[in-house]
Design an enzyme around this catalytic site. Structure first.
Site, short mmCIF file in Angstrom:
data_model
loop_
_atom_site.label_atom_id
_atom_site.label_comp_id
_atom_site.label_asym_id
_atom_site.label_seq_id
_atom_site.Cartn_x
_atom_site.Cartn_y
_atom_site.Cartn_z
CB ALA A 179 -0.92 -0.01 1.22
N GLY A 212 1.40 -13.51 -3.94
CA GLY A 212 1.51 -12.75 -5.19
C GLY A 212 0.31 -12.85 -6.11
CG ASP A 436 4.01 -0.29 15.00
OD1 ASP A 436 3.64 -1.33 15.57
OD2 ASP A 436 5.20 -0.04 14.72
NE ARG A 493 -6.48 -17.51 1.72
CZ ARG A 493 -5.55 -16.62 1.42
NH1 ARG A 493 -5.33 -15.60 2.24
NH2 ARG A 493 -4.84 -16.74 0.33
P1 ADP Z 1 0.17 -3.63 3.25
O1 ADP Z 1 -0.06 -4.96 2.59
O2 ADP Z 1 -1.05 -3.14 3.91
O3 ADP Z 1 0.87 -2.67 2.37
P2 ADP Z 1 2.63 -4.53 4.41
O4 ADP Z 1 2.73 -5.52 5.49
O5 ADP Z 1 3.02 -4.98 3.04
O6 ADP Z 1 1.16 -3.93 4.46
O7 ADP Z 1 3.54 -3.29 4.74
C1 ADP Z 1 3.48 -2.59 5.94
C2 ADP Z 1 4.81 -1.90 6.14
O8 ADP Z 1 4.72 -0.95 7.20
C3 ADP Z 1 5.94 -2.84 6.51
O9 ADP Z 1 7.05 -2.62 5.69
C4 ADP Z 1 6.24 -2.49 7.96
O10 ADP Z 1 7.58 -2.72 8.33
C5 ADP Z 1 5.90 -1.01 7.97
N1 ADP Z 1 5.61 -0.47 9.32
C6 ADP Z 1 4.86 -1.03 10.29
N2 ADP Z 1 4.82 -0.24 11.36
C7 ADP Z 1 5.56 0.85 11.07
C8 ADP Z 1 5.92 2.03 11.78
N3 ADP Z 1 5.52 2.25 13.03
N4 ADP Z 1 6.71 2.94 11.18
C9 ADP Z 1 7.15 2.74 9.91
N5 ADP Z 1 6.85 1.64 9.20
C10 ADP Z 1 6.07 0.71 9.76
#
Ligand code: ADP
Length: 670
Positions: A179, A212, A436, A493
């Site tokens: 995202a 993917g 977070d 699922r």
């Molecule tokens: P989505 O599929 O919703 O994009 P992802 O799991 O692929 O979610 O990506 C979420 C990203 O946000 C990860 O790279 C994670 O390390 C990062 N992230 C999570 N918490 C924080 C934070 N507090 N500050 C910065 N990055 C964060």
């Protein structure tokens, strides 16, 4: 050969145990099994040293090799010793996960050479990979006859910087997963200066380890499928549901008309449309999600497929049905493995177009800055101690993913699994996915919805919870240890996970064969992991005959044979399956051996709850009002999936709404 294999498994177990116990440094000599293995590699090293014109016994200078076990498999490191010093370290061979293992592969060797000790800081989030490199180097030091103790002193701690830095951007994106990267590109294309704040050492988040698949209605590709009687029934059952609200009625009416036209025109292949995708998605989540948002996602999905194709991602020329996807509309990249393709496509395009996106890596966003009710920036903390106050002229996009890796939050919120999602239950997620963004947004006034809805993925490695050992499409035949099928593999699922949890030890096997496995010419699976490593670790099993597979995997041979024979008949004419399976997709047939079984058990995979958004990705407060300046996309949001997330719907969710969030945040002015 057999002895060798079990020795390695013991070696890995000891290795992992010692990490768990010590969480500190690991002695190579802590177990008999480990030193046995290292003696073998020492012989190899002596041979290499001889070949390069030196001998380990006569001179310490030389090139040494050692193999240890990392996250995914063997890690082979080559070390050059010169004048009693570690002069060079190369990773000779491994199957560690890109991009998670990229930093350890450079930082750890560089630190070891700089400080002349193997006792350097590990990269957090890549612990097993880091230890594997350190231990292999230490073994090489030992092989060279150097004093291991002298090369094990603690490297100096990196200085912490106690200062606050102010950064400015137009759009600030928190989280560099699917995202976040989609949002960053979209905002930068609008000419906005973007800062991506990412807490880990790699870009990609959980998206880069996702299977993917991207669900999008795509008649051009779906016309290549033959529609079965079971699939016709799925359409008719979906259309027979009584309307639950106005939009539902509108969608039902639209699909009824599309279906009637399809039949009147005698169209070829599989019926589909964004409206049908939306109806299936909403129904599969028990009508709990926000249908407006669901429909928006399904309308945007085909555009996301086209957009990715226009910036460098090549799609396979057919669709498939990912596990829990409910319809064969899952698109898969042909020029990338797993979910990393989406991330690299965005990164490459940003670089190629020279777009103004910068990254604050290893920097954790801690709070949102709110002024007069609007979100204006982010406070973040870097691993070097710096505090960053990052102000956004336009908007802030929250893209921090879900909370599958946060046991406390799982236990606090879960309403589906009876309070059982404690630390014993593994997760498919990378460690940084700890909710977070949800916590930060709530503090800034955001409304949280569907927080109790947590998905278990049935098909994960029982030892680690990862999905990276899969061999082919996970909708191939499932059998339990008794060799018997126990569920319709194409089910939702949550249904599959509950069925798996009812099997002895929660274990089942996905049966595939050479012809249907997604294994490349190098013998690597769809995550880039060497199948030979997976075999050695007994995560997957092989047999030239069904009996041999059954023996190796510990499955009842007679029943497995019957199940495979049934499957072969069913796939020729998919009807009347006792479990209600409607079709046998391309790549799930079992024409002939050699046979394979991947061992599976459920693990926590997706959290459907999170920050409430509208179709423009604006974050809503508890009164349903927009919080100005704050946008959210991907797994951090709630209301998109309901009780059960459809397989391969997470990617269209995060990428499509990521793009909307980037565009909307870019256009926001205070
Ligand atoms: P989505 O599929 O919703 O994009 P992802 O799991 O692929 O979610 O990506 C979420 C990203 O946000 C990860 O790279 C994670 O390390 C990062 N992230 C999570 N918490 C924080 C934070 N507090 N500050 C910065 N990055 C964060």
């Amino acid at each position: 050969m057999r002895e060798d294999l079990s020795e390695e498994i013991l070696c890995r177990r000891n290795f992992e145990n010692s990490i768990l116990k010590a969480k500190g440094d690991i002695s190579l000599d802590h177990s008999k099994e480990y030193s046995m293995k290292l003696r073998t590699t020492a012989l190899t090293a002596a041979l290499i040293a001889a070949l390069v014109g030196s001998t380990a016994a006569a001179a310490k200078d030389g090139v040494y090799k050692s193999t240890t076990v990392g996250r995914n498999g063997d890690v082979t490191v080559q070390v050059t010793i010169k004048n009693d010093k570690i002069a060079d370290i190369q990773i000779a061979d491994w199957s560690e996960t890109h991009p998670i293992a990229d930093l350890p592969s450079t930082q750890i060797p560089a630190d070891i050479i700089k400080y002349q000790t193997t006792n350097v800081d590990i990269v957090s989030g890549a612990t097993l990979t880091s230890f594997a490199i350190r231990n292999a180097v230490r073994d090489c030091v030992k092989q060279a006859g150097l004093d291991v103790k002298a090369f094990s002193k603690k490297a100096p701690a990196k200085p912490m910087i106690n200062e606050t830095v102010e950064d400015d951007a137009d759009v600030v994106v928190i989280g560099g997963g699917g995202a976040g990267m989609s949002a960053a590109l979209a905002a930068a294309e609008k000419g906005k200066k973007v800062i991506v704040i990412e807490k880990t050492h790699f870009i990609g988040g959980d998206t880069c380890v996702a299977g993917g698949g991207l669900n999008a209605a795509d008649r051009a590709l779906e016309s290549k499928h033959e529609m079965t009687a079971g699939q016709v029934k799925i359409i008719e059952d979906t259309l027979a549901v009584a309307p639950k609200n106005e939009l539902h009625k509108k969608l039902l009416d639209a699909v009824k008309k599309q279906w009637a036209d399809f039949r009147a025109k005698n169209e070829k292949g599989l019926f589909d449309s964004p409206e049908f995708h939306a109806l299936q998605t909403w129904g599969a989540g028990d009508y709990v999600a926000n249908l407006d948002v669901v429909y928006e996602m399904c309308k945007l999905a085909p555009q996301t497929v086209e957009h990715l194709a226009s910036i460098g991602l090549n799609w396979e020329d057919h669709t498939t049905q990912y596990l829990g996807a409910l319809w064969p509309r899952s698109h898969k990249a042909s020029n990338y493995k797993a979910g990393i393709g989406f991330i690299e496509t965005y990164q490459n395009w940003i670089e190629k177009q020279n777009l103004p996106v910068t990254y604050l890596m290893q920097t954790k966003a801690e709070s949102l800055i709110v002024k007069d009710g609007a979100v204006t920036g982010v406070v973040a903390k870097s691993s070097d101690g710096r505090t960053h106050k990052v102000m956004a002229k336009n908007g802030v996009v929250l893209a921090t993913g879900g909370f599958s890796a946060n046991v406390e939050m799982r236990m606090k919120y879960d309403t589906i699994w009876g309070g059982k999602l404690d630390e014993k239950v593994k997760t498919t997620n990378v460690p940084g996915i700890t909710g977070d963004g949800i916590v930060m947004a709530e503090k800034a006034g955001a409304n949280l919805i569907d927080m109790g809805l947590i998905q278990l993925l049935p098909s994960t490695d029982p030892a680690t919870g990862a999905t990276t050992h899969k061999l082919g499409n996970s909708t191939c035949m499932f059998v339990n240890k008794d060799g018997k099928r126990f569920v319709n593999e194409l089910e939702r699922r949550d249904v599959l996970s509950k069925a798996a949890l009812a099997q002895p030890d929660h274990i089942f096997f996905v049966i595939t064969c050479d012809e249907t496995n997604w294994v490349d010419d190098e013998g690597r699976n769809s995550y880039g992991i060497k199948v030979a490593d997976l075999l050695r670790q007994k995560k997957v099993f092989r047999g030239d005959t069904i009996e041999e597979l059954a023996e190796n995997a510990g499955i009842n041979a007679e029943n497995l044979k019957k199940s495979i024979e049934y499957w072969q008949t069913f796939c020729k004419d998919p009807k009347n399956d006792p479990f209600g399976r409607a079709s046998c997709e391309r790549g799930t047939e079992l024409p002939k051996g050699p046979w394979w079984a991947a061992k599976m058990a459920p693990a926590v995979h997706h959290t459907m709850g999170g920050v409430q958004i509208n179709t423009k990705t604006q974050v809503l407060d508890k009164n349903g009002n927009v919080i100005p300046g704050l946008y959210a996309a991907g797994e951090v949001t709630g209301g998109v999936h309901g009780t059960n997330r459809v397989g391969a719907n997470a990617i269209p969710d995060c990428l499509s709404f990521g793009r909307v969030a980037g565009q909307e945040a870019a256009g926001f002015t205070r």
